[in-house]
Structures are given as C-alpha cells and as structure tokens.
Design an enzyme around this catalytic site. Structure first.
Site, short mmCIF file in Angstrom:
data_model
loop_
_atom_site.label_atom_id
_atom_site.label_comp_id
_atom_site.label_asym_id
_atom_site.label_seq_id
_atom_site.Cartn_x
_atom_site.Cartn_y
_atom_site.Cartn_z
N MET A 87 -11.93 4.48 -0.75
CA MET A 87 -12.63 4.84 0.39
C MET A 87 -13.28 6.06 0.17
SD MET A 87 -9.68 3.40 2.90
CE MET A 87 -8.55 3.39 1.63
N SER A 101 0.87 -1.32 -0.06
CA SER A 101 0.16 -0.14 0.06
C SER A 101 0.87 1.31 -0.02
CB SER A 101 -0.89 0.12 1.30
OG SER A 101 -1.48 1.56 1.35
C1 DX5 Z 1 -6.53 1.61 5.45
C2 DX5 Z 1 -5.83 1.17 4.12
C3 DX5 Z 1 -4.90 0.10 4.17
C4 DX5 Z 1 -3.55 0.58 5.00
C5 DX5 Z 1 -2.78 -0.73 5.26
O1 DX5 Z 1 -7.41 2.33 5.45
O2 DX5 Z 1 -6.94 0.61 3.35
O3 DX5 Z 1 -4.44 -0.18 2.93
O4 DX5 Z 1 -2.67 1.47 4.21
O5 DX5 Z 1 -1.74 -0.09 6.03
P1 DX5 Z 1 -1.02 -0.88 7.01
O6 DX5 Z 1 -0.34 -2.29 6.35
O7 DX5 Z 1 -0.01 -0.28 7.52
O8 DX5 Z 1 -2.09 -1.70 8.07
ZN ZN Z 2 -6.41 -0.31 1.13
#
Ligand code: DX5
Ligand code: ZN
Length: 212
Positions: A68, A8
């Site tokens: 989102m 991500s």
């Molecule tokens: C949260 C995002 C994730 C996030 C994951 O809203 O959808 O993709 O970036 O990050 P980590 O791996 O740090 O939990």
């Molecule tokens: Zn995500």
C-alpha cells in the site's frame, strides 16, 4: 476450489513476530500476508522490507506482500530481495501499473493487483494478462479491524466470471469465521484475515477453524 488462508501480520504482536509466524505456519496457514504502508497511499505506516527479510529466515510460508505504497516501482526489487513471493500493488498507486507488474515478473515473483472498494473492476481488466492474483479489498486499505463492506461481493462475482475457476482472487479486510462464507460464496479463494487470527486468544486454533 482450493481455498487458501493468508493471515495478516498487521494484527500480530510485533514484539514477538518470529513466534507468531511459526505458530500459524505450524497450524496450517497457507500464505503470510504482509501489509506494507507508506503513510501516503494510505493514512497509516506499518513496516517494510527489513521485517520481511528477518522473517524470511524463520519461515517457509509463501510471503504475500501487499504494498500500500504510492511508488511501488521504486521498491519492488527490495521486496523481492527481502523474500516476498507474491508482490501486490494497488491500481490507485502513482507508478506505471503495467511496468511495475512486468518488473515484478522480471524479478521472478508473482504479481498481484489490488482494488480499493470504490475502484471499478474495469480498472484492473487491462492488466489481467500481467497478474497472477487479483486482490479485491473488502475494506479501504490502511487499517486492520474494519468491517467487511458487502458492496464488494458483486465485484468478486464478476471477477470470478471473467477470470475463470482457477485464478487466484484474494479478499482482504473484515473477514471472520462468521462471515467467511460471504467472500467464498461470491468466488474468492485467497482469504486474508488479520484481527480474526492474530487478534484472537489462540491464533493457531483460529487458523485451524478457518481451514476446517
Ligand atoms: C488493511 C490491510 C488488511 C488488514 C486486514 O489495509 O490490507 O490486510 O490487515 O485486517 P482485518 O482482518 O483485521 O480486517
Ligand atoms: Zn492487506
């Protein structure tokens, strides 16, 4: 099962996005997971289509856009044009889910549907014939760096049972090397990792470790 890693970008150094992306691509990352937030569906803002478009010219990775946002129906076309290959929307959004998934397919892209940890799998079931990937959030959407919520493991197992062995089930949030086995054993095969990759000292090595 073919396990894919989707780092991500949210946890990357935003002053050097192009380099960060090339680095993980060369290390063998499968998808680039792009977290788009509107400050409405989730209490945070991130980035939008122009960032995808700029990176599109620099990378051949599958661009996995996780929207989102409250009204994805209004924006899926711009994300398709910006270069997204997979466009995932949330069951919690305000757009008509079925119409939006159809629109993503009409644009020639793959469609995903995401469930926050408190959303029952039954909310996604009516759309199973309209999606190419199911995203089971293992944290509440909105922020990187949260802890994996183990309660979602049963949902992953049930989704795998219903969708069969070959369907893409993605898990997103709080996955690190030390707990990678948890979603994988439950049945997830597309693993998002933000902090664990871009938050590490050596993102390319982190990608190789995950893949190994
Ligand atoms: C949260 C995002 C994730 C996030 C994951 O809203 O959808 O993709 O970036 O990050 P980590 O791996 O740090 O939990
Ligand atoms: Zn995500």
């Amino acid at each position: 099962m073919n396990i894919k890693l989707a780092p991500s970008l949210l946890a990357a150094d935003f002053s050097r996005l192009g380099e960060e992306v090339k680095n993980i691509e060369e290390a063998g990352a499968d998808y680039l997971h792009l977290d788009v937030m509107d400050g409405h569906l989730v209490p945070n803002l991130s980035f939008g289509g122009p960032v995808l478009q700029s990176l599109r010219g620099q990378s051949n990775m599958v661009f996995d856009a996780h929207l989102m946002i409250s009204e994805p129906h209004k924006y899926v076309e711009s994300f398709a044009k910006a270069g997204a290959d997979i466009i995932t929307i949330h069951v919690e959004c305000d757009s008509d889910i079925g119409e939006t998934l159809d629109k993503i397919h009409a644009l020639g892209k793959k469609a995903g549907l995401a469930l926050n940890p408190d959303a029952e799998l039954s909310r996604a079931v009516p759309y199973f014939d309209k999606i190419d990937m199911l995203l089971i959030m293992s944290v509440y959407a909105g922020f990187g760096g949260q802890s994996y919520i183990n309660d979602v493991n049963d949902k992953i197992r049930e989704a795998r049972r219903l969708l069969g062995p070959d369907f893409d089930i993605q898990v997103d949030g709080g996955v690190y090397l030390h707990n990678l086995h948890v979603p994988v054993e439950a049945g997830a095969n597309v693993i998002v990792a933000g902090s664990a990759v871009f938050g590490s000292d050596d993102p390319a090595q982190a990608v190789r470790d995950f893949k190994a």
